[in-house]
Design a protein around this motif. Sequence first.
Motif, PDB file in Angstrom:
ATOM      1  N   VAL A 158       0.823  -1.209   0.000  1.00  9.78           N
ATOM      2  CA  VAL A 158       0.000   0.000   0.000  1.00  9.78           C
ATOM      3  C   VAL A 158       0.857   1.259   0.000  1.00  9.78           C
ATOM      4  O   VAL A 158       0.571   2.211  -0.725  1.00  9.78           O
ATOM      5  N   ASN A 159       1.921   1.277   0.778  1.00 11.11           N
ATOM      6  CA  ASN A 159       2.696   2.498   0.938  1.00 11.11           C
ATOM      7  C   ASN A 159       4.038   2.388   0.210  1.00 11.11           C
ATOM      8  O   ASN A 159       4.074   2.369  -1.004  1.00 11.11           O
ATOM      9  N   ASP A 160       5.139   2.296   0.929  1.00 12.25           N
ATOM     10  CA  ASP A 160       6.424   2.162   0.248  1.00 12.25           C
ATOM     11  C   ASP A 160       6.678   0.702  -0.116  1.00 12.25           C
ATOM     12  O   ASP A 160       6.008  -0.206   0.368  1.00 12.25           O
ATOM     13  N   VAL A 161       7.647   0.496  -0.988  1.00 14.02           N
ATOM     14  CA  VAL A 161       7.925  -0.844  -1.481  1.00 14.02           C
ATOM     15  C   VAL A 161       8.353  -1.736  -0.314  1.00 14.02           C
ATOM     16  O   VAL A 161       9.143  -1.338   0.543  1.00 14.02           O
ATOM     17  N   LYS A 162       7.810  -2.941  -0.278  1.00 15.52           N
ATOM     18  CA  LYS A 162       8.091  -3.892   0.798  1.00 15.52           C
ATOM     19  C   LYS A 162       9.101  -4.908   0.281  1.00 15.52           C
ATOM     20  O   LYS A 162       8.755  -5.845  -0.422  1.00 15.52           O
ATOM     21  N   GLU A 163      10.355  -4.708   0.659  1.00 15.93           N
ATOM     22  CA  GLU A 163      11.426  -5.549   0.121  1.00 15.93           C
ATOM     23  C   GLU A 163      11.678  -6.803   0.951  1.00 15.93           C
ATOM     24  O   GLU A 163      12.484  -7.645   0.555  1.00 15.93           O
ATOM     25  N   THR A 164      11.032  -6.920   2.093  1.00 15.55           N
ATOM     26  CA  THR A 164      11.212  -8.108   2.926  1.00 15.55           C
ATOM     27  C   THR A 164       9.911  -8.902   2.961  1.00 15.55           C
ATOM     28  O   THR A 164       8.865  -8.380   3.321  1.00 15.55           O
ATOM     29  N   ARG A 165       9.992 -10.148   2.575  1.00 17.53           N
ATOM     30  CA  ARG A 165       8.878 -11.097   2.661  1.00 17.53           C
ATOM     31  C   ARG A 165       9.416 -12.365   3.309  1.00 17.53           C
ATOM     32  O   ARG A 165      10.604 -12.670   3.234  1.00 17.53           O
ATOM     33  N   SER A 166       8.532 -13.114   3.939  1.00 16.70           N
ATOM     34  CA  SER A 166       8.990 -14.354   4.551  1.00 16.70           C
ATOM     35  C   SER A 166       9.484 -15.309   3.469  1.00 16.70           C
ATOM     36  O   SER A 166       9.032 -15.272   2.320  1.00 16.70           O
ATOM     37  N   ASP A 167      10.439 -16.152   3.828  1.00 15.10           N
ATOM     38  CA  ASP A 167      10.950 -17.140   2.877  1.00 15.10           C
ATOM     39  C   ASP A 167       9.826 -18.037   2.375  1.00 15.10           C
ATOM     40  O   ASP A 167       9.811 -18.439   1.198  1.00 15.10           O
TER      41      ASP A 167
END
Length: 526
Positions: A158-167
């Motif tokens: 929704v906001n800034d880019v989310k560069e961390t996701r769970s493996d």
Amino acid sequence: MYSGTAGDAGLIRVGLPLLAGDPRSCPRGLALRTRPLIKQSPARDRRKPLEDFPLGPVMRGLDVAEHKVHTNSKECHPVHQEWSERAIGNYLKARRDYESWLHTRGLPITRPVSGDWVVISDLREPDQRGATRYERTAWGRRYASADGSIRELWLLSVNDVKETRSDEQLAAAAHVAMYGVAAVSEFGAPYVRLPRQSGPATTVRIIAVGCGDGKWALLGEWDAAAAAARYDRIARPALARMVSATDVTPGSDCVSCEGLLGCSEPPRAPGLLGTSPVRGRTRRSVSATDLRVHERCPAQFYATRVLHLRGLADEPAPVRRGRMVDSWLNEQHAVRRRNGCRITELPEALPGLDPGDSAAALRMLGHHRAVCPLDGLPDQETVRLQPRLTAYDPVTDVVVIADPDLLYTDRGGWVWRETKTATGRPWQGRPLLETFPQLALAVLLMSAGVPGGDPRRSRIELEILYADRPAACEEISPFDEATLRQARSVVSGLAVPWAVDTRYPPKPGQGCSTCEVRSWCPEGQA
């Protein structure tokens, strides 16, 4: 079958949000969410006055831009509509930037793909879970090269880019994007394979994009063998654990849980909010912060607390300072010692603060050491840092949520401590429970038996940290009749307008100058 539900347990469907790894998620609730054909019985109201999925209008706008497909739209809040138009532009800009990146590297351009990619497994006989079909989905925007050998899944935030996701999320997303078939589904129905299918993919990319900042990030790229191996090693075991989980963790998941009526958690507290039943509304959650923000400006509440929109500007300095103080205290209290914070050496500075704010925050932490509740606390007592406490008000079909700063036991009772930072006496001329509505809600929750314990030894503590004077501590009895009456008045005074609001109009004023969503609110800008 889950108690208080009805429907077909033969379909198990898993999407990426279920693999986010949120420690506050309810394992049993997640397992039930994988059975999309099971619904609450008796049926509950699901009507919503406004679109509450922040990316809903964004996805519909992108369908028009990329596929020339128009779908039925839901009524949006004006701030939501304004934000969505800019978010669509931000997303398309990210796509153009990405295509330029491909071009400079001599890589094939990818084009939009309509429909979903779904991995579908049909069984001849029901398995030990009673399932006859498994579906794995990966919500996002889909793209492929002209020959179909390269597939991309774009994951929107929704906001800034989310560069961390769970493996687990990444492994599941890559496998679905690599091996999924084109399929469509109506709401509440299994997926149906489309007759058109592309050739087998050999490369898959997972890309994150921020709809607020228009930035993108390549999270990973794998060939077919690597995508399959990562799925088998990382995602498959996590999925097997999730679909069979039975542990219960009450919290925000209770709002959408189809099994709430038949669940032993969360504790029931009829009439907790002091409001009348509101017809034609789906189940909601509410916290003291929600009520306080709604009182200040209903439009801000809807944009920030329901849609979770957030401006990209820096937080005000007092907010950053308070957040850093909380963070430091949580780190110290996590390593509980008999001496509490009394013997803890303070750092020379706190990150993220300018020198003046850092110095003020350190003075506050120094004053805290004299009133740290863990100082001398016996080892056998329990300490919980920012626990999520939940109660369910069946009268209004509302899940009430509170996150105390600290919760600890005292010889069989529970002590609920809130810590605040301030520059001056914050309740001058106002009752304490009105100044801090979270204390009023804490009174009602504790009097209703949340979190439990011996009421004779249970209490609420308010710790206020100042930079220029010693810390102040106030003690509140949640079982005192006069305090209870005042708490009910404060909470119902805030909850009644919130409960019946369906339009969430803006309330322009001084608060507009620091409002996170002002740039999408004409009244706030004016």
